[in-house]
Enzyme design. Structure first.
Site, PDB file in Angstrom:
ATOM      1  N   TYR A 240       0.845  -1.192   0.000  1.00 19.00           N
ATOM      2  CA  TYR A 240       0.000   0.000   0.000  1.00 19.00           C
ATOM      3  C   TYR A 240       0.880   1.241   0.000  1.00 19.00           C
ATOM      4  CZ  TYR A 240      -3.297  -3.589   1.207  1.00 19.00           C
ATOM      5  OH  TYR A 240      -4.047  -4.731   1.175  1.00 19.00           O
ATOM      6  N   HIS A 242       0.996   4.363   0.883  1.00 19.02           N
ATOM      7  CA  HIS A 242       0.751   5.493   1.784  1.00 19.02           C
ATOM      8  C   HIS A 242       1.698   5.209   2.940  1.00 19.02           C
ATOM      9  CE1 HIS A 242      -1.829   8.454   4.051  1.00 19.02           C
ATOM     10  NE2 HIS A 242      -1.139   7.879   5.025  1.00 19.02           N
ATOM     11  N   HIS A 244       3.650   4.099   5.908  1.00 12.41           N
ATOM     12  CA  HIS A 244       3.291   3.442   7.169  1.00 12.41           C
ATOM     13  C   HIS A 244       4.483   2.638   7.654  1.00 12.41           C
ATOM     14  CE1 HIS A 244       2.328   0.640   3.920  1.00 12.41           C
ATOM     15  NE2 HIS A 244       2.738  -0.294   4.757  1.00 12.41           N
ATOM     16  N   HIS A 246       5.958  -0.604  10.118  1.00 10.61           N
ATOM     17  CA  HIS A 246       5.665  -1.864  10.804  1.00 10.61           C
ATOM     18  C   HIS A 246       6.399  -1.869  12.147  1.00 10.61           C
ATOM     19  CE1 HIS A 246       4.218  -3.905   7.017  1.00 10.61           C
ATOM     20  NE2 HIS A 246       4.853  -2.866   6.521  1.00 10.61           N
TER      21      HIS A 246
HETATM   22  P1  M7G Z   1       2.645  -3.217   3.443  1.00  8.83           P
HETATM   23  O1  M7G Z   1       4.117  -3.242   3.649  1.00  8.83           O
HETATM   24  O2  M7G Z   1       2.092  -2.173   2.532  1.00  8.83           O
HETATM   25  O3  M7G Z   1       2.077  -4.579   2.915  1.00  8.83           O
HETATM   26  O4  M7G Z   1       2.018  -3.059   4.878  1.00  8.83           O
HETATM   27  P2  M7G Z   1       2.276  -6.084   3.304  1.00  8.83           P
HETATM   28  O5  M7G Z   1       3.089  -6.174   4.546  1.00  8.83           O
HETATM   29  O6  M7G Z   1       0.867  -6.581   3.492  1.00  8.83           O
HETATM   30  O7  M7G Z   1       2.906  -6.668   2.109  1.00  8.83           O
HETATM   31  C1  M7G Z   1       0.659  -2.832   5.106  1.00  8.83           C
HETATM   32  C2  M7G Z   1       0.362  -3.346   6.498  1.00  8.83           C
HETATM   33  O8  M7G Z   1      -0.940  -2.963   6.871  1.00  8.83           O
HETATM   34  C3  M7G Z   1       0.423  -4.864   6.565  1.00  8.83           C
HETATM   35  O9  M7G Z   1       1.200  -5.282   7.665  1.00  8.83           O
HETATM   36  C4  M7G Z   1      -1.044  -5.264   6.655  1.00  8.83           C
HETATM   37  O10 M7G Z   1      -1.227  -6.461   7.401  1.00  8.83           O
HETATM   38  C5  M7G Z   1      -1.667  -4.084   7.346  1.00  8.83           C
HETATM   39  N1  M7G Z   1      -3.075  -3.898   6.997  1.00  8.83           N
HETATM   40  C6  M7G Z   1      -3.624  -4.027   5.761  1.00  8.83           C
HETATM   41  N2  M7G Z   1      -4.952  -3.742   5.830  1.00  8.83           N
HETATM   42  C7  M7G Z   1      -5.847  -3.794   4.683  1.00  8.83           C
HETATM   43  C8  M7G Z   1      -5.248  -3.422   7.115  1.00  8.83           C
HETATM   44  C9  M7G Z   1      -6.451  -3.022   7.771  1.00  8.83           C
HETATM   45  O11 M7G Z   1      -7.536  -2.873   7.186  1.00  8.83           O
HETATM   46  N3  M7G Z   1      -6.339  -2.766   9.113  1.00  8.83           N
HETATM   47  C10 M7G Z   1      -5.150  -2.915   9.796  1.00  8.83           C
HETATM   48  N4  M7G Z   1      -5.155  -2.680  11.105  1.00  8.83           N
HETATM   49  N5  M7G Z   1      -4.004  -3.280   9.190  1.00  8.83           N
HETATM   50  C11 M7G Z   1      -4.047  -3.530   7.857  1.00  8.83           C
END
Ligand code: M7G
Length: 322
Positions: A240, A242, A244, A246
Site C-alpha cells: 500500500y 501510503h 506506514h 511496521h
Molecule cells: P505493506 O508493507 O504495505 O504490505 O504493509 P504487506 O506487509 O501486506 O505486504 C501494510 C500493512 O498494513 C500490513 O502489515 C497489513 O497487514 C496491514 N493492513 C492491511 N490492511 C488492509 C489493514 C487493515 O484494514 N487494518 C489494519 N489494522 N491493518 C491492515
C-alpha cells in the site's frame, strides 16, 4: 456483514499457499460469486510473561510411542476463544486480482532497483496503484473512525495534522499474544508513497516518529516489551503506497518474507541514510529487495532488468525463470 457470515457462505476453490512453519494456509474461493481469500493461521502457545502462567492445558492426550526416556504423542488443547484461541482467520472479500496474486505461492527474486529503474518502471506503477483506490482502509482509519476502539496511540495536533500518525494492531496480529505483537503506524500526511519519497527534509519528523513509537508502544503494553525489543521497519515494495511503519516484536520471525533483508528497511537505517544520500534522499539510492514473480512489477520490467544487469556484469544465468 460479519466474518462468520462470510466464512459460512465461502465456496472453496483451491489452496493458494500453505506454510508448515507459520502453520498457516491461504484459500481461494467465492462468496456470492465474488472472489474471497481466507487465511487461517494457528496461534502460538501463550505464556503470560509477567505471571509466568502457561495456559495450554490438554483436553486429550494420546501417546504415539515411547523409547527409553523418550515419549511422544498428540494432543487436543484446551482453548478459549477470548484469551487463548486456536487460530486467527482473515478474510478479504471481494478480493481483487492483486490480492490473489499477492497471496499465491510464487518464486522470489532479488532485484536491484536503480534510480533509473525506479523512474522508468516503478514510478508509473505506483502512480497507477494510487489511482485505484486501494487505500480506502487507510482513509477509514485516519478519517472515518474505523478500528477506532483498537487504536493504541494517536498523535494528532489540529495545527499540525501533517505531522500526526496513528498506531494500531496490524491485521496480521491476533491482538493477544505479545510474542507475535505486530502494530502498524500510519501517518496523516499523504505525500510519501514509499521510502523513495524520503529526503533530508523529513529527517527530524522521522526521528520524532521513531522516538514516540519507542516511548509509547512499551508503555501501552505494560512494559511487557522494551523499546529495543521492537523491530521498526518499512517495506519496499509495500503493498500500500501510503507511508506506514511496521512495529513488530523482535521475537517474531515474521510472516513469510515480510522481514526479509532488503524488503524490510529499518527506520533507524532510513534516518541514518538521510545523512549521506544528499538533497534528493532515497531518489538517489539503488535499492535491492525481494519480489515475487506474481508482482505486476516483475512482468512490467523488473524481470528484464534483472536479466540485463546479470548480462552486463557477466554473471551466468543457469535457469530460465517465469
Ligand atoms: P505493506 O508493507 O504495505 O504490505 O504493509 P504487506 O506487509 O501486506 O505486504 C501494510 C500493512 O498494513 C500490513 O502489515 C497489513 O497487514 C496491514 N493492513 C492491511 N490492511 C488492509 C489493514 C487493515 O484494514 N487494518 C489494519 N489494522 N491493518 C491492515
Amino acid at each position: 456483514e460479519s466474518i462468520s457470515e462470510l466464512v459460512e457462505r465461502f465456496q472453496f476453490e483451491k489452496v493458494l499457499n500453505s506454510n508448515p512453519q507459520s502453520k498457516s494456509i491461504v484459500l481461494l474461493g467465492k462468496i456470492d460469486d465474488k472472489h474471497a481469500i481466507i487465511t487461517a493461521e494457528k496461534t502460538h502457545f501463550s505464556v503470560n510473561s509477567s505471571t509466568n502462567e502457561y495456559s495450554n492445558d490438554y483436553e486429550k492426550l494420546k501417546q504415539t510411542t515411547k523409547n527409553d526416556i523418550y515419549y511422544w504423542g498428540t494432543a487436543l488443547l484446551k482453548q478459549d476463544l477470548e484469551s487463548n484461541p486456536s487460530a486467527k482467520i482473515n478474510v478479504i472479500w471481494p478480493a481483487t486480482d492483486i490480492h490473489i496474486k499477492k497471496y499465491s505461492q510464487q518464486t522470489m527474486h532479488l532485484v536491484r532497483e536503480t534510480p533509473d529503474v525506479y523512474n522508468r518502471i516503478v514510478k508509473p506503477y505506483i502512480d497507477e496503484m494510487y489511482e485505484q483506490r486501494r487505500l480506502k482502509w487507510v482513509h477509514n482509519i485516519l478519517y472515518e473512525n474505523a478500528e477506532a476502539d483498537r487504536v493504541v496511540y494517536k498523535d494528532l495536533i489540529e495545527e499540525n495534522k501533517e505531522g500526526g500518525f496513528v498506531v494500531l494492531p496490524d491485521m496480521k496480529w491476533d491482538g493477544i499474544n505479545i510474542d507475535s505483537l505486530y502494530l502498524v503506524a500510519i501517518v496523516y500526511r499523504d505525500d510519501i508513497k514509499s521510502i523513495r519519497d524520503l529526503n533530508p527534509s523529513h529527517k527530524n519528523w522521522l526521528i520524532t516518529l521513531n522516538n514516540k513509537i519507542k516511548t509509547f508502544v512499551p508503555a501501552c503494553y505494560n512494559f511487557a516489551l522494551r523499546p529495543d525489543e521492537l523491530n521498526i521497519f518499512v517495506h519496499y515494495q509495500p503493498s500500500y503506497y501510503h507511508f506506514h511503519i511496521h512495529i513488530v516484536n523482535i521475537r517474531h520471525p515474521g510472516l513469510g518474507l515480510g522481514m526479509s533483508a532488503g524488503k524490510a528497511v529499518l527506520l533507524d537505517d532510513i534516518i541514518e541514510n538521510l545523512n549521506y544520500l544528499g538533497p534528493q534522499g532515497f531518489m538517489n539510492k539503488t535499492l535491492s529487495y525481494i519480489i515475487g514473480t506474481n508482482h505486476d512489477l516483475w512482468a512490467r520490467g523488473l524481470k528484464d532488468e534483472v536479466a540485463r544487469q546479470l548480462q552486463a556484469e557477466d554473471i551466468p544465468r543457469s535457469r530460465s525463470s517465469t
